[in-house]
Motif scaffolding. Structure first.
Motif, PDB file in Angstrom:
ATOM      1  N   ARG A 265      -3.638   1.377  -9.233  1.00  0.00           N
ATOM      2  CA  ARG A 265      -2.880   1.962  -8.112  1.00  0.00           C
ATOM      3  C   ARG A 265      -3.812   2.701  -7.163  1.00  0.00           C
ATOM      4  O   ARG A 265      -3.665   2.616  -5.942  1.00  0.00           O
ATOM      5  CB  ARG A 265      -1.795   2.895  -8.620  1.00  0.00           C
ATOM      6  CG  ARG A 265      -0.618   2.158  -9.248  1.00  0.00           C
ATOM      7  CD  ARG A 265       0.525   3.101  -9.507  1.00  0.00           C
ATOM      8  NE  ARG A 265       1.077   3.568  -8.249  1.00  0.00           N
ATOM      9  CZ  ARG A 265       2.297   3.299  -7.800  1.00  0.00           C
ATOM     10  NH1 ARG A 265       3.102   2.538  -8.507  1.00  0.00           N
ATOM     11  NH2 ARG A 265       2.718   3.772  -6.662  1.00  0.00           N
ATOM     12  N   ALA A 266      -4.770   3.423  -7.723  1.00  0.00           N
ATOM     13  CA  ALA A 266      -5.720   4.159  -6.891  1.00  0.00           C
ATOM     14  C   ALA A 266      -6.577   3.204  -6.063  1.00  0.00           C
ATOM     15  O   ALA A 266      -6.830   3.449  -4.875  1.00  0.00           O
ATOM     16  CB  ALA A 266      -6.606   5.053  -7.761  1.00  0.00           C
ATOM     17  N   MET A 267      -7.013   2.122  -6.677  1.00  0.00           N
ATOM     18  CA  MET A 267      -7.816   1.136  -5.943  1.00  0.00           C
ATOM     19  C   MET A 267      -7.014   0.526  -4.803  1.00  0.00           C
ATOM     20  O   MET A 267      -7.520   0.384  -3.686  1.00  0.00           O
ATOM     21  CB  MET A 267      -8.304   0.042  -6.896  1.00  0.00           C
ATOM     22  CG  MET A 267      -9.371   0.521  -7.839  1.00  0.00           C
ATOM     23  SD  MET A 267      -9.875  -0.738  -9.042  1.00  0.00           S
ATOM     24  CE  MET A 267     -10.571  -1.963  -7.952  1.00  0.00           C
ATOM     25  N   HIS A 268      -5.773   0.182  -5.079  1.00  0.00           N
ATOM     26  CA  HIS A 268      -4.932  -0.409  -4.041  1.00  0.00           C
ATOM     27  C   HIS A 268      -4.729   0.570  -2.888  1.00  0.00           C
ATOM     28  O   HIS A 268      -4.934   0.231  -1.721  1.00  0.00           O
ATOM     29  CB  HIS A 268      -3.583  -0.836  -4.631  1.00  0.00           C
ATOM     30  CG  HIS A 268      -2.624  -1.309  -3.594  1.00  0.00           C
ATOM     31  ND1 HIS A 268      -2.732  -2.543  -2.994  1.00  0.00           N
ATOM     32  CD2 HIS A 268      -1.557  -0.703  -3.021  1.00  0.00           C
ATOM     33  CE1 HIS A 268      -1.769  -2.678  -2.098  1.00  0.00           C
ATOM     34  NE2 HIS A 268      -1.038  -1.574  -2.105  1.00  0.00           N
ATOM     35  N   GLU A 269      -4.329   1.786  -3.218  1.00  0.00           N
ATOM     36  CA  GLU A 269      -4.082   2.769  -2.174  1.00  0.00           C
ATOM     37  C   GLU A 269      -5.368   3.115  -1.419  1.00  0.00           C
ATOM     38  O   GLU A 269      -5.345   3.306  -0.202  1.00  0.00           O
ATOM     39  CB  GLU A 269      -3.454   4.036  -2.763  1.00  0.00           C
ATOM     40  CG  GLU A 269      -2.970   4.960  -1.689  1.00  0.00           C
ATOM     41  CD  GLU A 269      -2.061   6.070  -2.183  1.00  0.00           C
ATOM     42  OE1 GLU A 269      -2.036   7.099  -1.496  1.00  0.00           O
ATOM     43  OE2 GLU A 269      -1.392   5.910  -3.218  1.00  0.00           O
ATOM     44  N   SER A 270      -6.488   3.155  -2.120  1.00  0.00           N
ATOM     45  CA  SER A 270      -7.769   3.440  -1.482  1.00  0.00           C
ATOM     46  C   SER A 270      -8.155   2.323  -0.514  1.00  0.00           C
ATOM     47  O   SER A 270      -8.660   2.594   0.584  1.00  0.00           O
ATOM     48  CB  SER A 270      -8.863   3.596  -2.530  1.00  0.00           C
ATOM     49  OG  SER A 270      -8.620   4.709  -3.351  1.00  0.00           O
ATOM     50  N   ALA A 271      -7.939   1.085  -0.927  1.00  0.00           N
ATOM     51  CA  ALA A 271      -8.253  -0.049  -0.057  1.00  0.00           C
ATOM     52  C   ALA A 271      -7.407  -0.022   1.196  1.00  0.00           C
ATOM     53  O   ALA A 271      -7.898  -0.254   2.311  1.00  0.00           O
ATOM     54  CB  ALA A 271      -8.065  -1.361  -0.808  1.00  0.00           C
ATOM     55  N   VAL A 272      -6.135   0.286   1.032  1.00  0.00           N
ATOM     56  CA  VAL A 272      -5.235   0.388   2.190  1.00  0.00           C
ATOM     57  C   VAL A 272      -5.717   1.503   3.101  1.00  0.00           C
ATOM     58  O   VAL A 272      -5.793   1.358   4.314  1.00  0.00           O
ATOM     59  CB  VAL A 272      -3.783   0.613   1.731  1.00  0.00           C
ATOM     60  CG1 VAL A 272      -2.888   0.985   2.895  1.00  0.00           C
ATOM     61  CG2 VAL A 272      -3.256  -0.626   1.022  1.00  0.00           C
ATOM     62  N   ARG A 273      -6.064   2.655   2.517  1.00  0.00           N
ATOM     63  CA  ARG A 273      -6.522   3.808   3.284  1.00  0.00           C
ATOM     64  C   ARG A 273      -7.799   3.482   4.038  1.00  0.00           C
ATOM     65  O   ARG A 273      -7.981   3.864   5.173  1.00  0.00           O
ATOM     66  CB  ARG A 273      -6.749   4.991   2.352  1.00  0.00           C
ATOM     67  CG  ARG A 273      -7.332   6.230   2.962  1.00  0.00           C
ATOM     68  CD  ARG A 273      -6.403   6.853   3.991  1.00  0.00           C
ATOM     69  NE  ARG A 273      -5.152   7.195   3.371  1.00  0.00           N
ATOM     70  CZ  ARG A 273      -4.724   8.420   3.121  1.00  0.00           C
ATOM     71  NH1 ARG A 273      -5.464   9.434   3.453  1.00  0.00           N
ATOM     72  NH2 ARG A 273      -3.563   8.616   2.578  1.00  0.00           N
ATOM     73  N   SER A 274      -8.712   2.757   3.385  1.00  0.00           N
ATOM     74  CA  SER A 274      -9.986   2.410   4.013  1.00  0.00           C
ATOM     75  C   SER A 274      -9.794   1.503   5.214  1.00  0.00           C
ATOM     76  O   SER A 274     -10.514   1.600   6.194  1.00  0.00           O
ATOM     77  CB  SER A 274     -10.911   1.740   3.005  1.00  0.00           C
ATOM     78  OG  SER A 274     -11.303   2.675   2.017  1.00  0.00           O
TER      79      SER A 274
END
Length: 87
Positions: free
Chosen positions: A75-84
């Motif tokens: 979940r953190a990776m997904h949200e981080s990718a979206v944020r980036s």
């Protein structure tokens, strides 16, 4: 404590279970978010969002499909990718 026990406690609304989950996995979630976003501020927000989602929807994690740490980091990776992409 096993992921199944932790999930059971979360589903029952045990706030201490959320603290236990954070104590066990928070640094991994935060570390992934920092690495992907390059921002400590974004990583803090993402970590908060991931654990808030776990608290609000504990049944979205299924221990039969993998570890809680893996689910949280995913979940953190997904949200981080979206944020980036947005930044």
């Amino acid at each position: 404590m096993s992921d199944v026990e932790l999930c059971t406690r979360l589903t029952a609304g045990d706030l201490d279970a959320l603290a236990d989950a954070y104590d066990q996995h928070g640094s991994f979630v935060y570390g992934v978010a920092v690495k992907v976003t390059g921002s400590r501020a974004h990583a803090e927000e993402i970590t908060q969002n991931v654990f808030t989602a776990l608290w609000e929807q504990p049944l979205s994690y299924d221990p039969a499909l993998g570890s809680l740490r893996g689910w949280l980091v995913s979940r953190a990776m997904h949200e981080s990718a979206v944020r980036s992409k947005v930044s």
